[in-house]
Design a protein around this motif. Structure first.
Motif, short mmCIF file in Angstrom:
data_model
loop_
_atom_site.label_atom_id
_atom_site.label_comp_id
_atom_site.label_asym_id
_atom_site.label_seq_id
_atom_site.Cartn_x
_atom_site.Cartn_y
_atom_site.Cartn_z
N ARG A 163 -69.75 -30.51 -24.62
CA ARG A 163 -70.36 -31.60 -25.37
C ARG A 163 -69.94 -31.54 -26.84
NH1 ARG A 163 -74.58 -31.15 -21.52
NH2 ARG A 163 -75.32 -33.20 -20.81
N SER A 164 -69.70 -32.71 -27.40
CA SER A 164 -69.40 -32.85 -28.83
C SER A 164 -70.36 -33.88 -29.39
CB SER A 164 -67.96 -33.31 -29.04
OG SER A 164 -67.70 -33.55 -30.41
N GLN A 165 -71.14 -33.47 -30.38
CA GLN A 165 -72.14 -34.35 -30.99
C GLN A 165 -73.06 -34.95 -29.92
OE1 GLN A 165 -70.20 -37.17 -33.59
NE2 GLN A 165 -69.01 -35.59 -34.63
N GLY A 166 -73.36 -34.17 -28.91
CA GLY A 166 -74.28 -34.59 -27.86
C GLY A 166 -73.65 -35.32 -26.70
N ASP A 167 -72.42 -35.79 -26.84
CA ASP A 167 -71.74 -36.53 -25.78
C ASP A 167 -70.89 -35.60 -24.92
OD1 ASP A 167 -72.71 -39.02 -26.60
OD2 ASP A 167 -71.08 -39.27 -28.04
N ILE A 168 -70.89 -35.86 -23.60
CA ILE A 168 -69.99 -35.11 -22.72
C ILE A 168 -68.57 -35.59 -22.95
CG2 ILE A 168 -69.34 -34.66 -20.33
CD1 ILE A 168 -72.27 -34.94 -19.56
N VAL A 169 -67.68 -34.69 -23.34
CA VAL A 169 -66.29 -35.05 -23.63
C VAL A 169 -65.30 -34.34 -22.72
CG1 VAL A 169 -66.73 -35.68 -26.04
CG2 VAL A 169 -66.19 -33.30 -25.48
N ALA A 170 -65.75 -33.32 -21.99
CA ALA A 170 -64.84 -32.61 -21.07
C ALA A 170 -65.64 -31.88 -20.02
CB ALA A 170 -63.96 -31.63 -21.84
N ARG A 171 -65.03 -31.71 -18.86
CA ARG A 171 -65.60 -30.91 -17.79
C ARG A 171 -64.51 -29.99 -17.25
NH1 ARG A 171 -70.48 -33.17 -15.67
NH2 ARG A 171 -70.91 -35.28 -16.44
N ILE A 172 -64.91 -28.83 -16.76
CA ILE A 172 -63.98 -27.90 -16.13
C ILE A 172 -64.55 -27.55 -14.77
CG2 ILE A 172 -62.84 -25.66 -16.26
CD1 ILE A 172 -63.15 -25.73 -19.27
N ASP A 173 -63.78 -27.76 -13.72
CA ASP A 173 -64.26 -27.42 -12.38
C ASP A 173 -63.20 -26.69 -11.59
OD1 ASP A 173 -62.89 -29.14 -10.25
OD2 ASP A 173 -63.45 -30.67 -11.70
N SER A 174 -63.67 -25.90 -10.62
CA SER A 174 -62.74 -25.12 -9.78
C SER A 174 -63.23 -25.06 -8.34
CB SER A 174 -62.59 -23.71 -10.35
OG SER A 174 -63.85 -23.08 -10.52
N GLY A 175 -63.94 -26.11 -7.92
CA GLY A 175 -64.37 -26.16 -6.53
C GLY A 175 -65.77 -25.60 -6.34
N ALA A 176 -66.05 -25.18 -5.14
CA ALA A 176 -67.40 -24.72 -4.78
C ALA A 176 -67.81 -23.51 -5.59
CB ALA A 176 -67.45 -24.40 -3.29
N VAL A 177 -69.10 -23.46 -5.94
CA VAL A 177 -69.62 -22.34 -6.71
C VAL A 177 -69.46 -21.03 -5.94
CG1 VAL A 177 -71.70 -21.41 -7.80
CG2 VAL A 177 -71.28 -23.86 -7.83
N GLU A 178 -69.04 -20.00 -6.64
CA GLU A 178 -68.88 -18.64 -6.11
C GLU A 178 -67.76 -18.52 -5.07
OE1 GLU A 178 -72.60 -17.22 -4.69
OE2 GLU A 178 -73.54 -17.21 -6.68
N SER A 179 -66.96 -19.59 -4.89
CA SER A 179 -65.83 -19.48 -3.97
C SER A 179 -64.67 -18.78 -4.68
CB SER A 179 -65.38 -20.86 -3.49
OG SER A 179 -64.95 -21.65 -4.58
N ALA A 180 -63.79 -18.18 -3.91
CA ALA A 180 -62.64 -17.50 -4.49
C ALA A 180 -61.68 -18.53 -5.07
CB ALA A 180 -61.94 -16.67 -3.43
N PRO A 181 -60.96 -18.17 -6.15
CA PRO A 181 -59.98 -19.10 -6.71
C PRO A 181 -58.98 -19.57 -5.66
CG PRO A 181 -60.29 -17.23 -8.18
CD PRO A 181 -61.03 -16.92 -6.90
N ASP A 182 -58.71 -20.87 -5.63
CA ASP A 182 -57.81 -21.47 -4.65
C ASP A 182 -56.40 -21.50 -5.21
OD1 ASP A 182 -56.43 -22.95 -2.82
OD2 ASP A 182 -57.84 -24.63 -2.78
N PRO A 183 -55.48 -20.69 -4.65
CA PRO A 183 -54.11 -20.64 -5.18
C PRO A 183 -53.33 -21.93 -4.98
CG PRO A 183 -54.26 -19.39 -3.13
CD PRO A 183 -55.67 -19.77 -3.51
N SER A 184 -53.84 -22.82 -4.11
CA SER A 184 -53.13 -24.08 -3.86
C SER A 184 -53.41 -25.13 -4.94
CB SER A 184 -53.52 -24.64 -2.49
OG SER A 184 -54.88 -25.06 -2.48
N VAL A 185 -54.43 -24.91 -5.76
CA VAL A 185 -54.77 -25.86 -6.82
C VAL A 185 -53.71 -25.82 -7.91
CG1 VAL A 185 -56.42 -26.42 -8.65
CG2 VAL A 185 -57.25 -25.77 -6.37
#
Length: 269
Positions: free
Chosen positions: A194-216
């Motif tokens: 968030r910047s000045q209260g507004d959502i300006v970016a998100r970071i996601d990597s799939g399901a929570v607690e799942s192992a990193p997906d090498p195909s991404v």
């Protein structure tokens, strides 16, 4: 390098904000394309943009939405042997420090920092290969108008959201406690910026607690706010693009040159 500087070609204004007071947040987006005319025709039809020249030369244009500069187009992909892609730029108070931090943490610097008055820019990649830019200097005139007309946010699709958040946080001073810095939170399985209260970016990597997906393939996705998601999708198909996915509030599109972007309903943050 897709370096349409945030104020290229525009008049100087008294209300210009610099990256010394607003930093860490996305401040500009730029598209590297092959054919300037075809690119302008496509985005005019899909997003209703108009165009003006840029100081960087005949291969560059500034996109306008309701008269507000929202993005840069650089038709240099073939000439500079670069990929056709949208790239977000983040505001930094010192480009040299940001580049050094990225390198120290396993990132790479493809180009720069280089001088593009009224500022300096560099094109980088994080340690997973996602490309992003940094900008030091003046931001677009009437900063709040840019925030309203520009992308609703940018999203990083990556293999490990927390690891990426640490990388960008250390490079861009997220959650540093400094006046003007961005806030970082964990919401709904994503890292949210968030910047000045507004959502300006998100970071996601799939399901929570799942192992990193090498195909991404880690990459930043640009989201543009539109009034009619379905209308944009149909216009993209009609003008040589394609629809990768679509629902009522969002559609992932590919332009006629192959660059991927997202249109998001203005109702959605």
């Amino acid at each position: 390098m897709n370096q349409n500087a945030p104020v290229s070609g525009g008049p100087r204004r008294r209300d210009v904000v610099s990256t010394h007071s607003v930093f860490g947040a996305p401040c500009w987006v730029s598209l590297t394309s092959r054919d300037l005319g075809a690119t302008q025709d496509f985005y005019s039809a899909v997003l209703g943009w108009r165009w003006r020249g840029a100081k960087l030369g005949e291969h560059f244009r500034i996109a306008l939405a309701d008269g507000v500069p929202v993005a840069g187009i650089a038709a240099v992909a073939a000439m500079w042997q670069m990929a056709v892609a949208w790239t977000p730029y983040f505001a930094v108070p010192d480009a040299d420090i940001a580049v050094a931090r990225a390198r120290e943490r396993g990132g790479t610097a493809a180009v720069g920092p280089l001088s593009f008055p009224p500022g300096r820019a560099a094109l980088l990649a994080d340690r997973d290969g996602a490309t992003f830019g940094i900008w030091q200097g003046e931001l677009v005139g009437n900063w709040e108008a840019w925030r309203r007309a520009a992308p609703t946010f940018v999203r990083l699709h990556t293999r490990d959201a927390f690891d990426s958040a640490i990388f960008y946080g250390e490079v861009l001073d997220w959650a540093s406690g400094k006046p003007g810095c961005c806030e970082v939170e964990y919401e709904g399985g994503e890292v949210v910026l968030r910047s000045q209260g507004d959502i300006v970016a998100r970071i996601d990597s799939g399901a929570v607690e799942s192992a990193p997906d090498p195909s991404v393939r880690p990459h930043w996705q640009i989201h543009f706010a539109v009034a009619d998601v379905a209308g944009c999708a149909r216009a993209a198909e009609k003008h040589g693009g394609s629809v990768l996915s679509e629902d009522e509030d969002e559609a992932i599109l590919r332009d006629a040159d192959g660059a991927q972007f997202t249109v998001t309903s203005r109702r959605t943050r």
